[in-house]
Design a protein around this motif. Structure first.
Motif, mmCIF file in Angstrom:
data_model
loop_
_atom_site.group_PDB
_atom_site.id
_atom_site.type_symbol
_atom_site.label_atom_id
_atom_site.label_comp_id
_atom_site.label_asym_id
_atom_site.label_seq_id
_atom_site.Cartn_x
_atom_site.Cartn_y
_atom_site.Cartn_z
ATOM 1 N N GLY A 46 0.875 -1.169 0.000
ATOM 2 C CA GLY A 46 0.000 0.000 0.000
ATOM 3 C C GLY A 46 0.912 1.218 0.000
ATOM 4 O O GLY A 46 1.819 1.307 -0.814
ATOM 5 N N ARG B 2 -1.856 6.377 0.216
ATOM 6 C CA ARG B 2 -3.103 7.107 0.415
ATOM 7 C C ARG B 2 -3.233 7.676 1.824
ATOM 8 O O ARG B 2 -2.931 8.837 2.062
ATOM 9 C CB ARG B 2 -4.298 6.222 0.081
ATOM 10 C CG ARG B 2 -4.332 5.783 -1.387
ATOM 11 C CD ARG B 2 -5.681 5.226 -1.774
ATOM 12 N NE ARG B 2 -6.675 6.280 -1.917
ATOM 13 C CZ ARG B 2 -7.988 6.037 -2.050
ATOM 14 N NH1 ARG B 2 -8.442 4.781 -2.015
ATOM 15 N NH2 ARG B 2 -8.835 7.037 -2.181
ATOM 16 N N GLY C 70 -1.182 4.180 5.031
ATOM 17 C CA GLY C 70 0.089 3.816 4.419
ATOM 18 C C GLY C 70 0.991 5.015 4.211
ATOM 19 O O GLY C 70 2.210 4.934 4.423
ATOM 20 N N ASN D 237 2.473 -1.330 -4.592
ATOM 21 C CA ASN D 237 1.043 -1.208 -4.851
ATOM 22 C C ASN D 237 0.788 -1.216 -6.355
ATOM 23 O O ASN D 237 1.724 -1.321 -7.158
ATOM 24 C CB ASN D 237 0.463 0.054 -4.197
ATOM 25 C CG ASN D 237 1.174 1.328 -4.628
ATOM 26 O OD1 ASN D 237 1.552 1.469 -5.783
ATOM 27 N ND2 ASN D 237 1.368 2.252 -3.701
ATOM 28 N N ARG E 265 -0.896 -7.085 -5.061
ATOM 29 C CA ARG E 265 -0.576 -7.950 -3.931
ATOM 30 C C ARG E 265 -1.333 -9.270 -3.987
ATOM 31 O O ARG E 265 -0.942 -10.242 -3.348
ATOM 32 C CB ARG E 265 -0.774 -7.254 -2.611
ATOM 33 C CG ARG E 265 -2.170 -6.936 -2.149
ATOM 34 C CD ARG E 265 -2.890 -8.012 -1.315
ATOM 35 N NE ARG E 265 -2.090 -8.805 -0.434
ATOM 36 C CZ ARG E 265 -1.593 -8.432 0.731
ATOM 37 N NH1 ARG E 265 -1.817 -7.228 1.184
ATOM 38 N NH2 ARG E 265 -0.887 -9.274 1.469
ATOM 39 N N CYS F 169 -0.781 -2.906 4.644
ATOM 40 C CA CYS F 169 -1.919 -1.985 4.770
ATOM 41 C C CYS F 169 -3.161 -2.447 4.016
ATOM 42 O O CYS F 169 -4.246 -1.897 4.245
ATOM 43 C CB CYS F 169 -1.533 -0.598 4.255
ATOM 44 S SG CYS F 169 -0.136 0.154 5.084
ATOM 45 N N VAL F 170 -3.014 -3.391 3.098
ATOM 46 C CA VAL F 170 -4.134 -3.705 2.195
ATOM 47 C C VAL F 170 -4.421 -5.196 2.138
ATOM 48 O O VAL F 170 -4.754 -5.737 1.081
ATOM 49 C CB VAL F 170 -3.888 -3.130 0.790
ATOM 50 C CG1 VAL F 170 -3.994 -1.622 0.800
ATOM 51 C CG2 VAL F 170 -2.529 -3.554 0.227
#
Length: 330
Positions: free
Chosen positions: A9, A12, A15, A33, A54, A75-76
């Motif tokens: 990530g 945004r 992250g 990302n 990912r 983060c994702v």
């Protein structure tokens, strides 16, 4: 030699602040990302960018080989399968940290504690569902995978934030209230204004992720939220102080809201039953959060330079005016 961190990530909100936190603490950071959003670190020294998905194992493996990270901040990871792949791929790093959620808790307790409060269950169908209703169960299943990986010797940990706010918050949940305070003298709040939904300043979350990666115990979960939780009314007072303005916070009961066709749940960041996370376990690792006053001042400053107003959460100022008219006649 600087340590290396891989942030899955990273451009945004949480992250982005995590990358800044790592840079401030001497890490060389690689962001991985899909490149769907503008990269605020495109011209920053100490930050590399690898583009990929990912959910494509070959992409993630290539990023791992290129970055050779000492720590990984994920983060994702929205599905249990994401976590399963990650704890296997990053089994040898010094610290893999999965961002879970306070929504992983399956019991309403005050406060919610990592080692005592029950987690949500997750069915096979929920594990692959992408709707908002299964977000909590999916996060809880990811936590169980982290716990099992820790038992098997992997340095995998989980951080559970509550509602996150701060600069660059693309969800705009806080922006609605910031805009209301900035543009109105009287602000309607549902209920008595004392409802409590624990929130976490984004930089507090970012520092928690780093501290847990460095100091956390494998297989453990760590709550993160502001050290001092505030009610909705107190939050608006913090906003007003940061904006150097005065407001009248006007509580409205269900029947008073109903007169204008509104319900308490029409107001973002309202929760009937208190949601409070105990953060002592995280604090025991040396985590030191930013105070709410400073956090809100920084949030307000960035909000005023943004074009976000939280309008998607707006119950309608004309409806609020109708509520105020009702209250004024009482």
């Amino acid at each position: 030699m600087a340590q290396s961190a891989l942030v899955i990530g990273g451009t945004r909100f949480i992250g982005r602040h995590t990358v800044e936190e790592l840079l401030e603490n001497g890490y060389h950071v690689t962001i991985f990302n899909r490149g769907n959003h503008e990269n605020p670190f495109a011209d920053r020294d100490g930050v590399a960018h690898i583009e990929g998905d990912r959910r494509e194992d070959t992409d993630l493996r290539a990023a791992a080989l290129s970055a050779r990270p000492d720590i990984v901040i994920d983060c994702v990871a929205y599905y249990p399968e994401d976590v399963e792949v990650a704890v296997d791929l990053f089994a040898d790093v010094d610290g893999y940290v999965y961002i879970s959620s306070g929504d992983a808790y399956g019991a309403e307790e005050i406060p919610k504690l990592e080692d005592r409060t029950a987690m949500r269950s997750c069915t096979e169908e929920q594990a692959v569902d992408e709707s908002g209703e299964t977000y909590g169960p999916r996060k809880a299943e990811g936590d169980r995978i982290v716990q099992q990986a820790g038992d098997e010797g992997v340095n995998a940990m989980s951080v559970r934030p509550c509602i996150v706010y701060g600069p660059y918050d693309y969800t705009e949940r806080m922006d609605y209230w910031l805009d209301r305070v900035d543009t109105s003298d009287r602000v309607v709040v549902p209920g008595d204004g004392q409802n409590l939904w624990h929130r976490a300043y984004v930089k507090n979350v970012a520092s928690a992720l780093r501290v847990v990666a460095e100091e956390g115990e494998p297989g453990e979960f760590y709550n993160v939220g502001d050290r001092r939780a505030v009610t909705l009314e107190e939050m608006l007072e913090l906003v007003a102080d940061a904006m150097d303005t005065d407001i009248d916070v006007v509580p409205a009961a269900e029947n008073e809201l109903a007169a204008a066709g509104l319900e308490p749940d029409d107001f973002v960041l309202y929760r009937e039953y208190p949601h409070l996370l105990d953060t002592c376990k995280l604090a025991s690792l040396g985590w030191e959060p930013t105070a709410p006053e400073e956090a809100m001042a920084r949030t307000v400053e960035e909000h005023r330079f943004s074009d976000r107003d939280g309008s998607e959460y707006d119950p309608g100022r004309e409806n609020e005016e109708a509520v105020l008219d009702v209250l004024d006649t009482l």
